[in-house]
Enzyme design. Structure first.
Site, PDB file in Angstrom:
ATOM      1  CG  HIS A 123      -1.934   0.949   1.392  1.00  0.00           C
ATOM      2  ND1 HIS A 123      -1.707   2.264   1.736  1.00  0.00           N
ATOM      3  CD2 HIS A 123      -3.272   0.823   1.242  1.00  0.00           C
ATOM      4  CE1 HIS A 123      -2.867   2.903   1.780  1.00  0.00           C
ATOM      5  NE2 HIS A 123      -3.834   2.062   1.477  1.00  0.00           N
ATOM      6  CG  ASP A 200       0.648  -2.316   6.195  1.00  0.00           C
ATOM      7  OD1 ASP A 200      -0.243  -2.346   7.060  1.00  0.00           O
ATOM      8  OD2 ASP A 200       0.521  -1.744   5.092  1.00  0.00           O
ATOM      9  CD  GLN A 203      -6.797  -4.659   4.166  1.00  0.00           C
ATOM     10  OE1 GLN A 203      -7.761  -5.344   4.519  1.00  0.00           O
ATOM     11  NE2 GLN A 203      -6.926  -3.389   3.839  1.00  0.00           N
ATOM     12  CE  LYS A 226      -7.225  -0.159   6.194  1.00  0.00           C
ATOM     13  NZ  LYS A 226      -8.088   0.316   5.115  1.00  0.00           N
ATOM     14  CB  CYS A 364      -3.640   3.156  -1.623  1.00  0.00           C
ATOM     15  SG  CYS A 364      -4.719   4.524  -1.285  1.00  0.00           S
TER      16      CYS A 364
HETATM   17  N1  PLP Z   1      -1.760  -0.725   4.634  1.00  0.00           N
HETATM   18  C1  PLP Z   1      -2.676  -1.435   3.997  1.00  0.00           C
HETATM   19  C2  PLP Z   1      -2.304  -2.787   3.437  1.00  0.00           C
HETATM   20  C3  PLP Z   1      -3.974  -0.955   3.851  1.00  0.00           C
HETATM   21  O1  PLP Z   1      -4.902  -1.687   3.217  1.00  0.00           O
HETATM   22  C4  PLP Z   1      -4.289   0.328   4.378  1.00  0.00           C
HETATM   23  C5  PLP Z   1      -5.629   0.915   4.165  1.00  0.00           C
HETATM   24  O2  PLP Z   1      -6.308   0.591   3.215  1.00  0.00           O
HETATM   25  C6  PLP Z   1      -3.312   1.032   5.070  1.00  0.00           C
HETATM   26  C7  PLP Z   1      -2.043   0.484   5.174  1.00  0.00           C
HETATM   27  C8  PLP Z   1      -3.610   2.342   5.725  1.00  0.00           C
HETATM   28  O3  PLP Z   1      -4.326   2.125   6.920  1.00  0.00           O
HETATM   29  P1  PLP Z   1      -4.957   3.290   7.776  1.00  0.00           P
HETATM   30  O4  PLP Z   1      -6.229   3.658   7.119  1.00  0.00           O
HETATM   31  O5  PLP Z   1      -5.184   2.699   9.136  1.00  0.00           O
HETATM   32  O6  PLP Z   1      -3.977   4.392   7.840  1.00  0.00           O
END
Ligand code: PLP
Length: 406
Positions: A123, A200, A203, A226, A364
Site C-alpha cells: 500500500h 503492515d 489487513q 479495519k 493505493c
Molecule cells: N496498509 C494497507 C495494506 C492498507 O490496506 C491500508 C488501508 O487501506 C493502510 C495500510 C492504511 O491504513 P490506515 O487507514 O489505518 O492508515
C-alpha cells in the site's frame, strides 16, 4: 458449530440500510469495516458519562478515562500477544504507525548508503514513508517483486539482502491482491542477516489470531477501522528493546518527562511516542471491537470469510470474460477482478445502483496496477458478516454489467 451470520448481522445496524431501494451489500471491508453496536455504544457511553482528558487529572472522570485508555492498551497487547503494554503505542492508524517507525527507526539506524526493502505489493502507506526516509538519509529503497499470481518471489530476497540492509517493510495481507504473505519466513530470513522487519498488518490483523512473539516481528502496524473499530485509531507493536532505542517522532504533551528551555527529557514507553491528547475514546472503542471480534471467534470468522472467498472466486471465474487479479497460493477475503475491458469505475457505478458496494481503482497500490499493466480493478472485500446470498447478488450484478456493455 455453524457460524451464525444472520445473528451476527443483527449487531451491525448499518447493514439493514437500503441503497437505491435495494438492500445494502457491503463488500468494501478492506477499505473500512462496519462497526457493531457495542462499539457505537462505547463511543456514546464515553462521551455521555466519562469523557475527560487522560493522564492529566486527579478528578474522578479523568481517572476513569485514563483507566479505560490503559485497559484498551492491555486489550490490544493481548490481541497481538505482546509481552508488555510498553510495546503497544496508540496511533491514528496503520499509516501513522508506519510513519512513526520510518521516522524514528530511520533516525536511529538508517544512514547514507544504507538500504530499506519494501515489496512490490505494498500500500502507498508502506512505500512513501520509506521513500521520505531514504531521501532524507540518502539511503536506497529496494523492491522485493511478486510474480504474476501475486506471490512474493522470496528467492529474490536473498539477493536483495546485503550488509547495508537495515529494515524490511512488508504487508501481512495485500489489500489489492488478497495475498497472505509468508511473513514468518521473511522475518526469519531478515533476522539471519541482522535486519529488522516491520509488518503492515492493516489487513492482516483481520486474518487469524495474531502472535507477534511467535512471528518474532520487530514492528507490527494495526488499523482500528479495519477490524470493526472506529477510524482515527490504530496501534503499533514494537519490541521493547527496540522502541527504547528510538527517538520520539512527535513532540508535545504526554511524551515528556521534564521540559526546560535548555533540555527536554522524554517519558517512558509507551508514552514517549504518544504526543498530545490521545484518541482515548477511539482506543476504548477499538478495545470494544477487539473483544467483540474475539467473542464472534476469530478463527471461525476467518474460516467463514475464506469459504466465501472460494465461493466468490469460483462463481466470478465462471463468468466469461472475468479476469481475477491476484491468484496467490494463499489468499484471504479480497478478490480483485476486471470484467472484460469494461472500466472498473463503470462496473462499480452500476453495481452501486444495485446496492452493492465495491471499491474501484488502484486501491493505493499503483505499483501493483503497473505490474499488471492495468488502470485499476474492481475489488470485493469480505467480512464475517457477509453471506453467500450477497456473493450471489454480486455475481448477478457482474453478469448484468456484462449484458449492459454488450
Ligand atoms: N496498509 C494497507 C495494506 C492498507 O490496506 C491500508 C488501508 O487501506 C493502510 C495500510 C492504511 O491504513 P490506515 O487507514 O489505518 O492508515
Amino acid at each position: 458449530m455453524s457460524f451464525n451470520v444472520s445473528k451476527i448481522r443483527e449487531d451491525f445496524p448499518i447493514l439493514t440500510q437500503k441503497v437505491y431501494g435495494k438492500p445494502l451489500v457491503y463488500f468494501d471491508n478492506a477499505a473500512t469495516t462496519q462497526k457493531p453496536q457495542c462499539v457505537l455504544d462505547t463511543i456514546e457511553y464515553f462521551h455521555n458519562k466519562i469523557n475527560s482528558n487522560i493522564h492529566r487529572g486527579v478528578h474522578s472522570l479523568s481517572v476513569e478515562s485514563t483507566e479505560a485508555y490503559e485497559q484498551a492498551r492491555e486489550t490490544v497487547r493481548q490481541f497481538v500477544n505482546a509481552k508488555s503494554t510498553n510495546e503497544i503505542i496508540f496511533t491514528s492508524g496503520a499509516t501513522a504507525s508506519i510513519n512513526l517507525v520510518a521516522f524514528s527507526f530511520g533516525e536511529a539506524f538508517v544512514g547514507e548508503g544504507d538500504e530499506v526493502i519494501v515489496s512490490e505489493m505494498e500500500h502507498h502507506s508502506n512505500i512513501v514513508p520509506w521513500q521520505l526516509l531514504c531521501e532524507r538519509k540518502k539511503a536506497k529503497l529496494k523492491v522485493l517483486p511478486f510474480d504474476d499470481n501475486g506471490d512474493l518471489i522470496l528467492e529474490k530476497l536473498d539477493e536483495l539482502l546485503t550488509s547495508r540492509t537495515r529494515i524490511i517493510a512488508v504487508n501481512h495481507v495485500s489489500n489489492s491482491l488478497g495475498t497472505v504473505n509468508p511473513i514468518k519466513q521473511i522475518i526469519e530470513k531478515a533476522h539471519a542477516h541482522g535486519v529488522k522487519v516491520l509488518i503492515d498488518g492493516a489487513q492482516g490483523a483481520k486474518h487469524g489470531i495474531l502472535d507477534v512473539q511467535d512471528l518474532d516481528a520487530d514492528f507490527y502496524a494495526i488499523s482500528g477501522h479495519k477490524i470493526y473499530g472506529p477510524t482515527g485509531i490504530g496501534a503499533l507493536y514494537g519490541k521493547q528493546e527496540l522502541l527504547e532505542q528510538l527517538p520520539p517522532w512527535q513532540g508535545g504533551g504526554d511524551m515528556i518527562a521534564t521540559v526546560t528551555f535548555e533540555k527536554t527529557t522524554y517519558n517512558q514507553l509507551p508514552f514517549k511516542f504518544e504526543a498530545g491528547t490521545a484518541n482515548y475514546i477511539g482506543a476504548a472503542a477499538l478495545a470494544s471491537a477487539i473483544k467483540y471480534y474475539q467473542r464472534v471467534g476469530i478463527e471461525a470468522a476467518v474460516e467463514h470469510e475464506d469459504s466465501l472467498l472460494e465461493y466468490a472466486t469460483q462463481s466470478l471465474q465462471a463468468i466469461d470474460g472475468v479476469r481475477i487479479i491476484g491468484t496467490a497460493k494463499e489468499k484471504t477475503s479480497i478478490i480483485s477482478f476486471l470484467v472484460g475491458d469494461i472500466h472498473p469505475y463503470d462496473t462499480g457505478m452500476i453495481l452501486d445502483k444495485m446496492g452493492i458496494a465495491v471499491r474501484t481503482g488502484t486501491h493505493c497500490t499503483e505499483p501493483v496496477m503497473a505490474h499488471f499493466g492495468i488502470d485499476g480493478t474492481v475489488r470485493a472485500s469480505l467480512a464475517f458478516y457477509n453471506t453467500k446470498e450477497e456473493v450471489d447478488m454480486l455475481v448477478g450484478g457482474v453478469k448484468r454489467v456484462k449484458q449492459m456493455f454488450g
